[in-house]
Structures are given as C-alpha cells and as structure tokens.
Enzyme design. Structure first.
Site, mmCIF file in Angstrom:
data_model
loop_
_atom_site.group_PDB
_atom_site.id
_atom_site.type_symbol
_atom_site.label_atom_id
_atom_site.label_comp_id
_atom_site.label_asym_id
_atom_site.label_seq_id
_atom_site.Cartn_x
_atom_site.Cartn_y
_atom_site.Cartn_z
ATOM 1 N N LYS A 193 0.644 -1.223 0.030
ATOM 2 C CA LYS A 193 0.121 0.150 -0.012
ATOM 3 C C LYS A 193 1.015 1.232 0.010
ATOM 4 O O LYS A 193 0.512 2.208 -0.539
ATOM 5 C CB LYS A 193 -0.998 0.001 1.168
ATOM 6 C CG LYS A 193 -2.221 -0.916 0.904
ATOM 7 C CD LYS A 193 -3.017 -0.776 2.041
ATOM 8 C CE LYS A 193 -4.338 -1.963 1.883
ATOM 9 N NZ LYS A 193 -5.116 -2.140 2.878
ATOM 10 N N LYS A 220 -4.061 -9.630 -7.131
ATOM 11 C CA LYS A 220 -5.588 -9.980 -6.557
ATOM 12 C C LYS A 220 -6.559 -8.961 -6.900
ATOM 13 O O LYS A 220 -6.389 -7.786 -7.242
ATOM 14 C CB LYS A 220 -5.442 -9.684 -4.895
ATOM 15 C CG LYS A 220 -6.293 -10.202 -4.076
ATOM 16 C CD LYS A 220 -6.225 -9.800 -2.693
ATOM 17 C CE LYS A 220 -6.492 -8.183 -2.163
ATOM 18 N NZ LYS A 220 -6.509 -7.984 -0.965
ATOM 19 N N LYS A 247 -11.413 -4.281 -4.510
ATOM 20 C CA LYS A 247 -12.559 -3.521 -4.613
ATOM 21 C C LYS A 247 -12.039 -1.856 -5.303
ATOM 22 O O LYS A 247 -13.130 -1.315 -5.780
ATOM 23 C CB LYS A 247 -13.587 -3.280 -3.577
ATOM 24 C CG LYS A 247 -13.000 -2.914 -2.276
ATOM 25 C CD LYS A 247 -13.919 -2.943 -1.234
ATOM 26 C CE LYS A 247 -13.486 -2.753 0.088
ATOM 27 N NZ LYS A 247 -12.610 -3.564 0.860
HETATM 28 P P1 TYM Z 1 -10.589 -6.734 3.404
HETATM 29 O O1 TYM Z 1 -11.672 -5.647 3.853
HETATM 30 O O2 TYM Z 1 -9.593 -6.141 2.340
HETATM 31 O O3 TYM Z 1 -11.605 -7.891 2.883
HETATM 32 C C1 TYM Z 1 -12.374 -8.665 3.579
HETATM 33 C C2 TYM Z 1 -12.207 -10.232 3.500
HETATM 34 O O4 TYM Z 1 -12.164 -10.806 2.047
HETATM 35 C C3 TYM Z 1 -11.114 -11.321 1.816
HETATM 36 N N1 TYM Z 1 -10.855 -10.913 0.191
HETATM 37 C C4 TYM Z 1 -10.527 -11.819 -0.542
HETATM 38 N N2 TYM Z 1 -10.390 -13.199 -0.462
HETATM 39 C C5 TYM Z 1 -10.433 -13.847 -1.652
HETATM 40 N N3 TYM Z 1 -9.903 -13.288 -3.057
HETATM 41 C C6 TYM Z 1 -10.087 -11.725 -2.920
HETATM 42 N N4 TYM Z 1 -9.682 -10.903 -4.277
HETATM 43 C C7 TYM Z 1 -10.280 -11.010 -1.913
HETATM 44 N N5 TYM Z 1 -10.282 -9.722 -1.572
HETATM 45 C C8 TYM Z 1 -10.642 -9.772 -0.281
HETATM 46 C C9 TYM Z 1 -10.050 -10.961 2.573
HETATM 47 O O5 TYM Z 1 -8.993 -12.021 2.728
HETATM 48 C C10 TYM Z 1 -10.867 -10.707 4.060
HETATM 49 O O6 TYM Z 1 -11.054 -12.021 4.654
HETATM 50 N N6 TYM Z 1 -7.673 -6.299 7.309
HETATM 51 C C11 TYM Z 1 -8.816 -6.979 6.913
HETATM 52 C C12 TYM Z 1 -10.224 -6.387 7.580
HETATM 53 C C13 TYM Z 1 -10.000 -6.931 9.169
HETATM 54 C C14 TYM Z 1 -10.298 -8.037 9.726
HETATM 55 C C15 TYM Z 1 -10.119 -7.889 11.191
HETATM 56 C C16 TYM Z 1 -10.223 -9.574 8.946
HETATM 57 C C17 TYM Z 1 -10.007 -5.836 10.045
HETATM 58 N N7 TYM Z 1 -9.929 -6.759 11.221
HETATM 59 C C18 TYM Z 1 -10.075 -9.001 12.002
HETATM 60 C C19 TYM Z 1 -10.244 -10.435 10.163
HETATM 61 C C20 TYM Z 1 -10.229 -10.171 11.361
HETATM 62 C C21 TYM Z 1 -9.378 -6.560 5.529
HETATM 63 O O7 TYM Z 1 -8.494 -5.380 5.112
HETATM 64 O O8 TYM Z 1 -9.869 -7.146 4.931
#
Ligand code: TYM
Length: 331
Positions: free
Chosen positions: A114, A196, A199
């Site tokens: 990032k 990857k 969004k």
């Molecule tokens: P975030 O918001 O980027 O994504 C949320 C969840 O979706 C999964 N994900 C994907 N899985 C497969 N292929 C993809 N292209 C893809 N894009 C997103 C992510 O792996 C995630 O599981 N840091 C985290 C949010 C968070 C969190 C937490 C998660 C904050 N606190 C505590 C678990 C536990 C994040 O940015 O996810």
C-alpha cells in the site's frame, strides 16, 4: 458462557464488495456461524487508513451491513457490529502497539504494497493497521478467523503478539488460527490475473462487484484477460484461466479437476461463456437480497446497535483484564 468456540472476522467498508469477499470470507462466515459463536465486524476504523469521503464511508458501512445479511449472516445468532462503536478496539491497539517492534510492523507485505501504491499517503495508521486487526481478534478471544489468503501474515502477527503478551504477564488471550478456504482464497483481477481482485481497482472491468447485474458480469468475464493458448488448465502463464476455473468451481461446486476434464479439447470460447453464465447465476440472488436489505436502513441500524452492545460487553471484559495486567491502577 457458551460452550461453542468463537470466530471473529471483518471487512472494510471502503467500497462495494466483490466476489473475492464472498469466496474468501463471507461464504465461510455463513457456513461457520452455525457451529461457532460468531462476531462479524464492519472495520471502519481500518478503512480510514486510506482517504475516504465521509458520505461514502457512511453509505458503504450500511452497504456492508446489507451485504452481510444478503450473504446469509443471521443477526439472531451472530453478532454483527461496527468497529468504531466498540471503543475497546482502539484502546487495546494502543496497549499492543507497545508490544510490537517497528521492524515487525514494517515487514508486513500489505503495508509495503500500500505504501508503494500510494506514496503520498503513507500514514502511521497504515503501519499500525495490523496491530489494530490483531486487537479486533484478541478482544473476542476468537479461536478461528475466517479470511482470504491475503490476511495470513496479519494472523501470524496476531498470534505472535498474543503469545508475547501471555508469556510476559500470564495467559490472557486465546491464540487464534486462520481459517482459509481451499477454493477461492485469492480471486485474481480479471484484467491482470497475477494481481488480487480488489474493490479499489481503478479498472472496473477487472472486478466483479456483488452489485453487478447479470449482463455486466457476463461482459466482464467474457472480456477477461487469459493467455494465447486454448487449453483449459492451470500452470505457469495460465493464471487467467486458473482464476476462471476457480470462479466456475465456487459458482457450481464442481472441483477444478472435474472442470479441467469437462473442457478438454473445448477451447476458451465455450468455457468463458459457461463461466460467465454460472457466475451471473451465483451472484444474482445475493444482489437481489442486498437491494432488499439496503432499502431498510432502520432494520440495518437496529441490527448494528444490538450487535454493538453485545460486542462491547465481550470486548470490555478482555480490555479490563489487560488493563489490570499491565498495571493501570484499578479503582
Ligand atoms: P478486506 O476488507 O480487504 O477484505 C475482507 C475479507 O475478504 C477477503 N478478500 C478476498 N478473498 C479472496 N480473494 C480476493 N480477491 C479477496 N479480497 C478480499 C479478505 O481476505 C478478507 O478476509 N484487514 C482486513 C479486515 C479486518 C479483519 C479484522 C479481518 C479488520 N480486522 C479482523 C479479520 C479479522 C481487510 O482489510 O480485509
């Protein structure tokens, strides 16, 4: 207390959710909520590490809540809450940041990625983001964390921090395990299949949003970047086709092996069009449910309020333990 094991997971409300969120996280949340005491969080504190328009953040927070419901999260049995409404997250993050080495934080791949992508916005929040994420998990004493592949490293940090704290004081935190799906843990961009699907990709054609209509989904998949060959298979240089195999697999329940056998000698045309139709059919009911829930703002707010209250109770209990152990005067 419930005998069930606990899970916690979260999604940032920083845009419209994609099929990656579904296959990497929400599908498992839905399955696991029957067996585990479940906490599902809208990670709005995390979202502001990237610049957000306040009106968008508010709207995406409600979108995310509606999408949780549309993907089958049951607010009667699972706790659905908003991170910023549970102050213990930020409070524990302060404590745990004193247990995290600079080098440890700087090593995180997402921080490095990032920072490289947006060099004009390398803020301290971006660096301490994984510490906050660790606290999200540790506050709820979660046994497992259902996430996509990209969160693995953050889970390792979470385990290290918890072990360090437990060792320094005494047993305080449950050490959580990541729970990563076998298929769909990393959905790739439709336009650049070695990256990857995200969004926030400026190229909308690279991403299948859970709000896309059938024609849009079909068009995006038919125009997706593959290779110049004709064999439906996985391997070096075939990341685009491999990604489509994964999408067909999650949409139909067929295994990659079955799909590869089925399309032997077929070429890409029919394959792509079958993937497109299958994904559209898979997303359609979720999109329709989403629309229905999103219209009922009162319902969403009431669910979140109830969830915030339940989450606060659990989180405060852990935070109080931590405050006592580190030596903050109790009175
Ligand atoms: P975030 O918001 O980027 O994504 C949320 C969840 O979706 C999964 N994900 C994907 N899985 C497969 N292929 C993809 N292209 C893809 N894009 C997103 C992510 O792996 C995630 O599981 N840091 C985290 C949010 C968070 C969190 C937490 C998660 C904050 N606190 C505590 C678990 C536990 C994040 O940015 O996810």
């Amino acid at each position: 207390m419930s005998e069930k094991k606990r899970i916690l997971s979260g999604i940032q409300p920083s845009g419209v959710l994609t099929i990656g969120h579904l296959t990497g996280a929400l599908t498992n949340w839905n399955k696991m909520q029957k067996e585990f005491e479940s906490f599902f969080m809208i990670a709005d504190l995390h979202a502001i590490t990237q610049k957000q328009e306040p009106a968008n953040l508010r709207s995406w927070t409600l979108d995310t809540a509606a999408m949780f419901l549309a993907c089958g999260i049951d607010p009667e049995t699972s706790v659905m809450f908003t991170q910023s409404h549970v102050p213990a997250h930020a409070q524990l993050a302060w404590v745990m940041s004193s247990f995290t080495g600079m080098g440890e934080a700087e090593r995180m791949t997402q921080f490095k990625d990032k920072s490289k992508k947006k060099p004009d916005n390398v803020n301290v929040g971006l660096l301490s983001y994984p510490i906050l994420m660790a606290c999200d998990i540790l506050l709820y004493q979660a046994d497992a964390v259902p996430v996509g592949d990209d969160q693995k490293q953050h889970l390792e940090l979470t385990r290290n921090l918890a072990q360090r704290f437990n060792h320094h004081y005494s047993d305080t935190f449950v050490i959580p395990d990541p729970y990563i799906p076998e298929v769909g843990a990393r959905i790739m961009s439709l336009q650049e299949p070695t990256a990857k699907m995200s969004k926030s990709d400026p190229n909308q054609n690279a991403v299948i949003f859970l709000t896309d209509d059938n024609d849009t989904i079909i068009r995006k998949i038919k125009r997706s970047v593959t290779d110049s060959g004709s064999e439906v298979n996985v391997g070096e240089g075939k990341e685009g086709i491999e990604n489509l195999i994964t999408l067909l697999s999650v949409s139909t329940g067929k295994s990659a092996k079955e799909i590869i056998a089925e399309y032997e000698g077929e070429g890409y045309g029919k394959f792509k069009s079958d993937v497109a139709e299958a994904v559209a059919a898979y997303i359609a009911p979720i999109r329709e449910e989403f629309k229905r829930y999103r219209e009922d703002k009162d319902l969403l707010i009431n669910i979140l309020k109830k969830g915030d209250e339940q989450a606060n109770k659990v989180a405060f209990k852990t935070l109080s333990k931590v405050y006592k152990k580190v030596g903050f005067l109790q009175y």
